[in-house]
Design a protein around this motif. Sequence first.
Motif, PDB file in Angstrom:
ATOM      1  N   ALA A  55     -18.632 -39.629 -46.666  1.00  0.00           N
ATOM      2  CA  ALA A  55     -17.822 -40.981 -45.933  1.00  0.00           C
ATOM      3  C   ALA A  55     -17.978 -40.794 -44.845  1.00  0.00           C
ATOM      4  O   ALA A  55     -18.244 -42.022 -43.613  1.00  0.00           O
ATOM      5  CB  ALA A  55     -16.452 -40.893 -46.360  1.00  0.00           C
TER       6      ALA A  55
ATOM      7  N   SER B 135     -19.742 -43.631 -42.251  1.00  0.00           N
ATOM      8  CA  SER B 135     -18.972 -44.132 -40.933  1.00  0.00           C
ATOM      9  C   SER B 135     -19.226 -44.675 -39.356  1.00  0.00           C
ATOM     10  O   SER B 135     -20.244 -44.434 -38.611  1.00  0.00           O
ATOM     11  CB  SER B 135     -17.941 -42.815 -40.982  1.00  0.00           C
TER      12      SER B 135
ATOM     13  N   GLN C 241     -13.693 -44.302 -53.383  1.00  0.00           N
ATOM     14  CA  GLN C 241     -13.393 -45.384 -53.133  1.00  0.00           C
ATOM     15  C   GLN C 241     -12.586 -45.072 -52.044  1.00  0.00           C
ATOM     16  O   GLN C 241     -12.323 -46.214 -50.984  1.00  0.00           O
ATOM     17  CB  GLN C 241     -11.400 -45.304 -54.138  1.00  0.00           C
TER      18      GLN C 241
ATOM     19  N   GLN D 109     -16.971 -46.472 -47.241  1.00  0.00           N
ATOM     20  CA  GLN D 109     -17.689 -47.922 -46.435  1.00  0.00           C
ATOM     21  C   GLN D 109     -18.560 -47.585 -46.004  1.00  0.00           C
ATOM     22  O   GLN D 109     -19.249 -47.386 -45.147  1.00  0.00           O
ATOM     23  CB  GLN D 109     -16.340 -47.590 -45.101  1.00  0.00           C
TER      24      GLN D 109
ATOM     25  N   PHE E 146     -12.772 -48.891 -52.891  1.00  0.00           N
ATOM     26  CA  PHE E 146     -14.604 -49.596 -52.493  1.00  0.00           C
ATOM     27  C   PHE E 146     -14.945 -50.519 -51.761  1.00  0.00           C
ATOM     28  O   PHE E 146     -15.586 -50.265 -50.948  1.00  0.00           O
ATOM     29  CB  PHE E 146     -15.266 -48.617 -53.519  1.00  0.00           C
TER      30      PHE E 146
ATOM     31  N   LYS F 173     -12.673 -52.056 -48.637  1.00  0.00           N
ATOM     32  CA  LYS F 173     -13.888 -51.861 -47.488  1.00  0.00           C
ATOM     33  C   LYS F 173     -14.700 -52.585 -47.038  1.00  0.00           C
ATOM     34  O   LYS F 173     -15.126 -51.605 -45.555  1.00  0.00           O
ATOM     35  CB  LYS F 173     -13.773 -50.490 -47.787  1.00  0.00           C
ATOM     36  N   SER F 174     -15.321 -53.014 -47.524  1.00  0.00           N
ATOM     37  CA  SER F 174     -17.331 -53.675 -46.890  1.00  0.00           C
ATOM     38  C   SER F 174     -16.512 -55.421 -46.643  1.00  0.00           C
ATOM     39  O   SER F 174     -15.725 -55.654 -46.831  1.00  0.00           O
ATOM     40  CB  SER F 174     -17.827 -53.772 -48.528  1.00  0.00           C
ATOM     41  N   GLN F 175     -18.040 -54.959 -45.990  1.00  0.00           N
ATOM     42  CA  GLN F 175     -17.837 -56.779 -45.567  1.00  0.00           C
ATOM     43  C   GLN F 175     -18.199 -57.713 -46.234  1.00  0.00           C
ATOM     44  O   GLN F 175     -18.098 -58.960 -45.629  1.00  0.00           O
ATOM     45  CB  GLN F 175     -18.705 -56.674 -43.940  1.00  0.00           C
TER      46      GLN F 175
END
Length: 446
Positions: free
Chosen positions: A92, A96, A161, A164, A202, A205-207
Amino acid sequence: MKRVHVMGIEGVGMSALARLLLAEGVAVTGCDLAPGKRTKALGVPAYAGHDPAHLAEEDTLIVPTPIPLDHPEVAAARAKGLRVLRRMELLAHLLSGRPSLGVTGTHGKTTTTGMLASILLQARLDPWVLLGGELALLPGNARFGTGPRLAEVDESDPLFQGVQVFVAVATNLEADHVAPPGHRAPNYHGSLEELKAAMRGFLEKSQVVVVPAFDPTLLALSHGLPRRLFGEGGELWAERVELGPWGSRFLLLHEGRVLGEATLGVPGAHNVRNALAAALAALAFGVGAEAILEGLAAFPGVGRRFQRVGEVNGAWVVDDYAHHPTEVRATLEAARRLGRRVRVLFQPHRLLRTQALWAEFVEALALAQEVVVLPVYAAGEKGKVSPEGLSQRIAEGLQRRGVAARFLEGEEALAYARATATPKDLWLTLGAGDVTELAQRLAHEG
């Protein structure tokens, strides 16, 4: 983070992290119960076994998922004031704030990540890659680059989870790495609901979320998120699929427009689905169709994924990492297309998984003409049923279904396979443990 000590450094995921840290100029030491070729390839100081005395001038300790945080080496690190990070916490940190893609799922995540790596390389994006397997294009299990960061994100670790990424891919989700009632372990989810909650954590958190249009579980878990769907009913799908014995070809369509003909050098309908996941993730990241098709064509397959390792008495020897009933079924379906008698050396992986899924393993393995079941590769787990007893249960279940099956220990199984191999056979080694060594010995010894 300037000096780190990596526990379990021989593991495929831990060695990949160590390789990437080294490339960033971090000093690395490590330890493992059985240091081997991956540790040697890193060229770093590494100790056999685990001991608090290993810790010297490091500022950070990296801990693999199965090791409990009350382990003496972990406790010593904390007493010395070291920063202690689980492997997923380190991942992570490395992802990041950077342009990134992450691939997770019960099955196919390593192959899908490898296909994406091939695509990003063909697009000349100089990717940073972390893989849970060996890929000749990298080479090995990691690649340092200055471009986008691509990682296989292991859903077996409840901490996944917290990772990102910009584009999150989920290939599928089943009740694997879910502890039976009454059991708890750091590398198992407490229940299927906990696993689903972690997957949702998980994805959200993504676009961009990339999931299969045909998977009701992932459709439900990604509801309300900015998602893109592959497969029938989605925006990207395959038509005119031709499955061959060692690969496939198909037309790749996006929103009704033909992007071109895709060719794969890896067999099976499951790999067509993996290719669709990789292709849509690449499109979501802005990669063009030409690089996607070139990347899929150039993908050589990940080590231990239907990997042909040689012959014995004219029989082909193929090695595969399949260790869940769904994976076993997909691999055997691909093997049956080769037109040979499919004979299997199967090593179940982990006691808790085998105890929970032994009947499903029987159903999947029944696709083979013959199955030799080896003792369960316990991976450090202990249970009420012995590794031998669980394997015998699978063999007896196959016999009741009329499948030629037997339980044999490793050396006995090797001798039997070698003595009975004929040019009409395909000997397939299946499992995530050390059964791969039997494949190499079967093909190259004697």
